[in-house]
Design a protein around this motif. Structure first.
Motif, short mmCIF file in Angstrom:
data_model
loop_
_atom_site.label_atom_id
_atom_site.label_comp_id
_atom_site.label_asym_id
_atom_site.label_seq_id
_atom_site.Cartn_x
_atom_site.Cartn_y
_atom_site.Cartn_z
N GLU A 36 0.89 -1.05 -0.05
CA GLU A 36 -0.12 0.00 0.01
C GLU A 36 0.69 1.30 0.00
OE1 GLU A 36 -3.62 2.29 2.55
OE2 GLU A 36 -2.52 0.21 3.25
N SER A 37 1.97 1.38 0.58
CA SER A 37 2.84 2.50 0.77
C SER A 37 3.60 2.78 -0.32
CB SER A 37 3.79 2.27 1.94
OG SER A 37 4.70 1.27 1.62
N LEU A 38 3.79 1.53 -1.25
CA LEU A 38 4.57 1.86 -2.58
C LEU A 38 3.47 2.14 -3.84
CD1 LEU A 38 6.81 -1.51 -2.51
CD2 LEU A 38 7.59 0.83 -2.24
N GLY A 39 2.16 1.90 -3.73
CA GLY A 39 1.25 2.28 -4.48
C GLY A 39 1.17 1.11 -5.58
N GLY A 40 1.72 0.11 -4.87
CA GLY A 40 1.30 -1.44 -5.81
C GLY A 40 2.73 -1.90 -6.12
N ALA A 41 3.08 -3.26 -6.04
CA ALA A 41 4.01 -4.09 -6.40
C ALA A 41 3.50 -5.38 -6.36
CB ALA A 41 5.17 -3.81 -5.61
N ILE A 42 4.02 -6.30 -7.10
CA ILE A 42 3.50 -7.68 -7.13
C ILE A 42 4.39 -8.82 -6.81
CG2 ILE A 42 1.80 -6.90 -9.06
CD1 ILE A 42 3.68 -7.95 -11.24
N CYS A 43 5.53 -8.38 -6.43
CA CYS A 43 6.58 -9.34 -5.89
C CYS A 43 7.55 -8.86 -5.07
CB CYS A 43 7.18 -9.97 -7.05
SG CYS A 43 8.64 -11.11 -7.11
N PHE A 44 8.13 -9.54 -4.00
CA PHE A 44 8.87 -9.44 -2.98
C PHE A 44 10.22 -10.27 -3.34
CE2 PHE A 44 5.50 -7.70 -0.66
CZ PHE A 44 6.21 -6.47 -0.12
N GLU A 45 11.61 -9.70 -3.23
CA GLU A 45 12.76 -10.30 -3.30
C GLU A 45 13.84 -9.42 -2.51
OE1 GLU A 45 14.82 -8.07 -4.87
OE2 GLU A 45 15.70 -9.90 -6.34
N MET A 46 15.04 -10.10 -2.64
CA MET A 46 16.13 -9.36 -1.66
C MET A 46 17.47 -9.23 -2.31
SD MET A 46 15.78 -11.77 1.86
CE MET A 46 17.14 -10.67 2.52
#
Length: 552
Positions: free
Chosen positions: A251-261
């Motif tokens: 929500e803070s990013l305004g949308g993203a569809i994947c997490f990684e490192m």
């Protein structure tokens, strides 16, 4: 094979990811030599027409900084034009983006982000607002063009009939043992639970409350044929495995569809990030889907490279190759701007295929020309360097004709249009070698100058460095991500420049007066230089009487 043949680098974080990419090679090559300072372990091979080098992060080490080190070492040993980061990640499901386990997410420009944003990097500003500063630049144009072409192809082809589907089927048919581990894990094992429901323990969700499973529409077509999603990837130095935290970050990013490192560490490595989805970034995550997710990402990467033309072998110039240097003298007392130097270094490391254009924009007196002169003189040992005044069309034409005469493609009596065309052809040809051009004072592109630039500038090779007071040129001839906007100097930079130009040392007696004077000058480079020159001529101190201070 020779190290100069390897123009494409693939980086993985986990051994299972590297195994998946290795399985997609059409041919494996023997080990190659690498520099002493390069500590990576490589696999070499061919995918389609491309010779590729593959590296993995060290065992047990993950994260942004290790990924940056692997990429840096790879570029020490091989002339990498662009790269791919291929592996697994956590998916973010929504009704808008129906991401399932085994699907592939490709990082691409969207909104303010170039494809990857470091979600845990930023600064606190007034009012407690947190502003993110860790957005990566866009992938290189050659890869974005290939992505666009592949998306167009996939619109016309049914899932299950794409090349990546045939790559997967062929792999599992040729290597059935690998298929047992890397194969599709079954729809019944693709479970998404409500964000606030914590995992009860164990390696599976067999004991989890089935009433907390999110009811999703059944897959309309073959579930074993992964879908491809394009959008923003959130990268960070922490593992995200908590549903509520995941949703707050998104929500803070305004949308993203994947997490990684790892991807946020590759800002200086021109690449595209490809992730197979192995979990939903919540407490229910496990490693069951990692092998299949890794191999779907690798299959996509292979299909994508099939749309990229074969790259030319890197050709180092002979050390005795004569360099043309048509540049004014620089100011020996120039003080480098640290913030500008950092941005410039990033831009230069991102130079890949084709031409790169960089701009430095700012008000008059900010030091744009001095920065360009410093850049030009630092480039003279390895590049042809040409300086072109662009305040008027006549200045541009005269300097272009001078370049043409210097390199031998224009005669003394050649007319301006023919001279520009000849210089453009030479600069765009391999014959010109490596070159950099500075367009100084490009403040107005209207009327004649705009028309001349539209037809005369080379388009395919080299690096063009532009200085301008007019930020509107950025969107016209320079990509937004390649512009440095100048502000006033930092206090330390202004003080260093003032002392160097005035010859005044930083004694306790002079320090306060110097700080006060610099503040009055607004830390503007031109004003600082003029004040320092006056003090040096008059042989006075910064604490002199009011008469001299008014003159300053």
């Amino acid at each position: 094979m020779d190290p100069a043949d390897y123009r494409i680098g693939i980086i993985c974080a986990l051994s299972v990811e590297m195994a998946a990419v290795h399985a997609m090679l059409d041919e494996e090559y023997p080990k190659q030599t690498q520099t002493d300072r390069d500590h990576n372990d490589y696999t070499f091979g061919r995918i389609g027409v491309h010779d590729v080098v593959i590296a993995c992060l060290p065992a047990g080490i993950m994260g942004i900084a290790p990924a940056a080190t692997v990429a840096k070492d790879m570029c020490r040993s091989f002339p990498i034009a662009f790269g791919l980061m291929v592996g697994v990640g956590g998916g973010v499901w929504s009704k808008k983006t129906d991401v399932r386990l085994g699907d592939v997410v490709v990082g691409g420009p969207e909104g303010p982000y170039g494809g990857v944003v470091q979600w845990d990097s930023g600064k606190a500003e007034k009012g407690g607002m947190f502003v993110r500063t860790g957005a990566m630049h866009k992938p290189p144009p050659v890869l974005l063009n290939a992505v666009q072409g592949l998306r167009a192809q996939h619109w016309k082809i049914k899932r299950g009939e794409r090349k990546l589907d045939s790559f997967l089927c062929g792999l599992f048919a040729d290597k059935p043992d690998m298929g047992e581990t890397f194969g599709f894990q079954g729809v019944e094992n693709d479970i998404l639970v409500e964000a606030d429901y914590e995992h009860g323990g164990g390696h599976t969700c067999d004991q989890c409350d089935a009433t907390r499973i999110v009811d999703r529409t059944p897959m309309p077509t073959d579930p074993t044929a992964p879908r491809i999603h394009y959008g923003v990837i959130a990268s960070g130095s922490q593992v995200v495995k908590h549903g509520i935290t995941r949703d707050k970050i998104i929500e803070s990013l305004g949308g993203a569809i994947c997490f990684e490192m790892e991807a946020a560490g590759l800002d200086d490595f021109p690449c595209l990030v490809v992730r197979g989805i192995c979990d939903y970034a919540d407490s229910h995550k496990n490693k069951r889907w990692q092998p299949y997710a890794a191999v779907t990402a690798a299959a996509f990467a292979k299909e994508l490279l099939g749309l990229v033309n074969k790259l030319e072998r890197a050709k180092p110039e002979r050390p005795d190759h004569p360099k043309h240097f048509i540049v004014p003298r620089r100011n020996p007392n120039h003080v480098a701007r640290e913030d500008v130097s950092r941005e410039m270094t990033k831009f230069l490391k991102r130079q890949s295929i084709g031409q790169v254009r960089i701009s430095v924009c700012g008000l008059g007196g900010m030091g744009k020309t001095q920065i360009a002169l410093d850049f030009a003189h630092k480039s003279r040992n390895n590049y042809h360097v040409f300086w072109v005044h662009t305040s008027t069309a006549n200045n541009f034409l005269a300097d272009f004709a001078s370049i043409g005469r210097a390199v031998g493609v224009v005669g003394d009596h050649t007319q301006a249009p023919e001279a520009c065309a000849a210089v453009q052809r030479w600069l765009d040809s391999e014959e010109s070698g490596n070159w950099r051009m500075i367009l100084d004072n490009l403040d107005d592109m209207s009327d004649d100058l705009g028309k001349v630039l539209a037809t005369a500038l080379p388009r395919h090779r080299g690096l063009i460095f532009i200085t301008s007071r007019n930020e509107h040129i950025v969107g016209r001839i320079v990509s937004e991500g390649f512009c440095v906007r100048l502000n006033e100097m930092s206090i330390s930079e202004a003080k260093q420049a003032f002392q160097k130009l005035s010859g005044i040392s930083d004694t306790n007696r002079e320090s306060d007066a110097t700080n006060q004077l610099l503040e009055q000058l607004g830390y503007l480079p031109l004003a600082v230089a003029q004040a320092a020159a006056y003090i040096r001529r008059q042989r006075i101190s910064t604490g002199s009487n009011s008469k001299h201070r008014k003159a300053i």
